[in-house]
Design an enzyme around this catalytic site. Sequence first.
Site, PDB file in Angstrom:
ATOM      1  N   CYS A  26     116.748  40.946  33.841  1.00  0.00           N
ATOM      2  CA  CYS A  26     117.223  39.654  34.363  1.00  0.00           C
ATOM      3  C   CYS A  26     116.140  38.587  34.503  1.00  0.00           C
ATOM      4  O   CYS A  26     116.188  37.569  33.812  1.00  0.00           O
ATOM      5  CB  CYS A  26     117.876  39.878  35.721  1.00  0.00           C
ATOM      6  SG  CYS A  26     119.316  40.942  35.608  1.00  0.00           S
TER       7      CYS A  26
HETATM    8  N1  LIG Z   1     120.764  45.770  35.058  1.00  0.00           N
HETATM    9  C1  LIG Z   1     120.874  44.961  36.075  1.00  0.00           C
HETATM   10  O1  LIG Z   1     120.313  45.211  37.135  1.00  0.00           O
HETATM   11  C2  LIG Z   1     121.710  43.682  36.002  1.00  0.00           C
HETATM   12  C3  LIG Z   1     121.935  42.962  37.179  1.00  0.00           C
HETATM   13  C4  LIG Z   1     122.719  41.826  37.150  1.00  0.00           C
HETATM   14  C5  LIG Z   1     123.263  41.394  35.930  1.00  0.00           C
HETATM   15  N2  LIG Z   1     123.028  42.094  34.795  1.00  0.00           N
HETATM   16  C6  LIG Z   1     123.647  41.600  33.566  1.00  0.00           C
HETATM   17  O2  LIG Z   1     124.702  42.472  33.187  1.00  0.00           O
HETATM   18  C7  LIG Z   1     124.779  42.580  31.772  1.00  0.00           C
HETATM   19  C8  LIG Z   1     124.713  44.028  31.347  1.00  0.00           C
HETATM   20  O3  LIG Z   1     123.442  44.552  31.700  1.00  0.00           O
HETATM   21  P1  LIG Z   1     123.154  46.102  31.831  1.00  0.00           P
HETATM   22  O4  LIG Z   1     121.869  46.210  32.544  1.00  0.00           O
HETATM   23  O5  LIG Z   1     124.325  46.845  32.360  1.00  0.00           O
HETATM   24  O6  LIG Z   1     122.969  46.480  30.273  1.00  0.00           O
HETATM   25  P2  LIG Z   1     122.910  47.959  29.658  1.00  0.00           P
HETATM   26  O7  LIG Z   1     122.143  47.822  28.387  1.00  0.00           O
HETATM   27  O8  LIG Z   1     122.478  48.958  30.679  1.00  0.00           O
HETATM   28  O9  LIG Z   1     124.440  48.284  29.321  1.00  0.00           O
HETATM   29  C9  LIG Z   1     125.166  47.610  28.371  1.00  0.00           C
HETATM   30  C10 LIG Z   1     126.111  48.592  27.693  1.00  0.00           C
HETATM   31  O10 LIG Z   1     126.946  47.860  26.787  1.00  0.00           O
HETATM   32  C11 LIG Z   1     127.170  48.657  25.667  1.00  0.00           C
HETATM   33  N3  LIG Z   1     127.632  47.826  24.562  1.00  0.00           N
HETATM   34  C12 LIG Z   1     126.931  46.989  23.764  1.00  0.00           C
HETATM   35  N4  LIG Z   1     127.756  46.403  22.863  1.00  0.00           N
HETATM   36  C13 LIG Z   1     129.005  46.872  23.100  1.00  0.00           C
HETATM   37  C14 LIG Z   1     130.269  46.652  22.505  1.00  0.00           C
HETATM   38  N5  LIG Z   1     130.419  45.831  21.446  1.00  0.00           N
HETATM   39  N6  LIG Z   1     131.348  47.316  23.014  1.00  0.00           N
HETATM   40  C15 LIG Z   1     131.190  48.171  24.055  1.00  0.00           C
HETATM   41  N7  LIG Z   1     130.013  48.414  24.659  1.00  0.00           N
HETATM   42  C16 LIG Z   1     128.940  47.780  24.184  1.00  0.00           C
HETATM   43  C17 LIG Z   1     125.828  49.343  25.436  1.00  0.00           C
HETATM   44  O11 LIG Z   1     125.953  50.500  24.641  1.00  0.00           O
HETATM   45  C18 LIG Z   1     125.417  49.662  26.877  1.00  0.00           C
HETATM   46  O12 LIG Z   1     125.890  50.927  27.287  1.00  0.00           O
HETATM   47  C19 LIG Z   1     123.654  41.713  31.230  1.00  0.00           C
HETATM   48  O13 LIG Z   1     124.148  40.448  30.900  1.00  0.00           O
HETATM   49  C20 LIG Z   1     122.705  41.604  32.398  1.00  0.00           C
HETATM   50  O14 LIG Z   1     121.977  40.393  32.353  1.00  0.00           O
HETATM   51  C21 LIG Z   1     122.270  43.239  34.803  1.00  0.00           C
END
Ligand SMILES: NC(=O)c1ccc[n+]([C@@H]2O[C@H](COP(=O)([O-])OP(=O)(O)OC[C@H]3O[C@@H](n4cnc5c(N)ncnc54)[C@H](O)[C@@H]3O)[C@@H](O)[C@H]2O)c1
Length: 442
Positions: free
Chosen positions: A279
């Site tokens: 982030c």
């Molecule tokens: N990790 C954090 O602490 C956090 C906190 C707040 C916001 N966010 C936001 O949340 C969002 C997700 O982050 P995250 O950390 O969970 O990412 P992540 O990489 O842990 O998880 C994303 C998942 O999406 C899957 N994916 C990708 N393309 C796909 C598709 N076409 N269909 C289905 N699944 C698909 C991936 O395989 C993965 O499992 C981002 O925008 C991030 O900025 C993350």
Amino acid sequence: MSSQQTSQLVNEIVAKYKNKTAVIGIVGLGYVGLPLAIRYAEEGFKVTGFDIDAEKIAKLKDGVSYIEHIPSEKIKLLNSKGFTATTDNSQIPTVDAIILCVPTPLNKYREPDLSYVLDTTDAIVPHMRKGQVLSLESTTYPGTTDEELKPRVESRGLKVGEDVYLVFSPEREDPGRKDFHTKTTPKVVGGHTPACLAVGTALYSGVIDRVVPVSSTKAAEMTKLLENIHRAVNIGLVNEIKIVCDKMGIDVFEVIDAAATKPFGFVPYYPGPGIGGHCIPIDPFYLTWKAREYGVHTRFIELAGEINGNMPAYVVRKVAKALNEKKKSINGSKVLVLGISYKKNIDDMRESPSVFLMERLRDEGAVIHYADPHVPKFPKMREHNFDLSSVELTPQSVAAYDCIVLATDHDKFDYEMIQKNAQLIIDTRGKYRKTYPNVAKA
Ligand SMILES: NC(=O)c1ccc[n+]([C@@H]2O[C@H](COP(=O)([O-])OP(=O)(O)OC[C@H]3O[C@@H](n4cnc5c(N)ncnc54)[C@H](O)[C@@H]3O)[C@@H](O)[C@H]2O)c1
């Protein structure tokens, strides 16, 4: 459709979330999506998880977690509540809500890479049906939901606000945090129309203690960016103050702790070797990019990015100086980096400043090793390559390094043992508050 028909339909849909008969679809089962799936299941909703990563789906089916702070027992519990996980988007019509939790990184030009969001939407839209709500949780620039998602959703004849509902609700997951969790962290929701907002609010009210409605999806998108920019800028500020304090012979951590005794108007932020995670180093630049369309240059964001981005180089200079005082050079020295995840007590390596430190020190000729109880083996990363496993910390192993760089201050480290046995420690986290002959601050 008349407004009376629309509101009757909305009432029926809202009721499904109130009485928990709605089926929840979570797309993207990562750090954000998986805890959310668990939260819905805990409240008695039937949940289907979607991901393109077949390995993750197989693990979930076997009741195995792939995220360190989520125990496998939680996955087993999730499965016992009827959770199913699939790579098959043709299952989309079986769910009432589609919550998108896919990555939003930057490309190599440090511009927003919306490909995951857009590819996922394109893959889902052909399967969407009337009555569904689509909620985007991925952090992104203001306008994404209206400008990118809405036309895609409507491309097959479904009208947003009448047939389907479109909302943006930013995730506030903070992995490893103990005092707040998914249920107790208020959730902001913006809808494309009032009907969208009503359905979006109902979607989250059953699982989150406090839902905060805002007037538009843009306002919700901007809220998330403000939260993360606020952190990036303030961390940049304390990193700069740290450099000034160091030159003046002042302990910056003592100063921050003293300032934090002010009961109003001051929020403590702590300096470190740089910023990491999915982030803080990334999201602010989503706004920088979008603001250009409006002729605005986001100077605070750029400046914070520059200061924070230079911190690993600052630490390397400190390592060079401290080794130099011992008539040693980085070139040829054995250097151990303590903690390689981007923050303490978690296993997330994304954008970790420790990795930039390891690379710079290796480039300067150091023999690099690392120790991290949360990362037993250096993972495969797109832009970084180390064939290393975590070193076991014993008095003998600690004593064998010319320099130990404390980069991430995990609670599991035995700091006293490390200090007693190390030749030289470069402390980037202010862990050693007293003065020791073998500890230098960076
Ligand atoms: N990790 C954090 O602490 C956090 C906190 C707040 C916001 N966010 C936001 O949340 C969002 C997700 O982050 P995250 O950390 O969970 O990412 P992540 O990489 O842990 O998880 C994303 C998942 O999406 C899957 N994916 C990708 N393309 C796909 C598709 N076409 N269909 C289905 N699944 C698909 C991936 O395989 C993965 O499992 C981002 O925008 C991030 O900025 C993350």
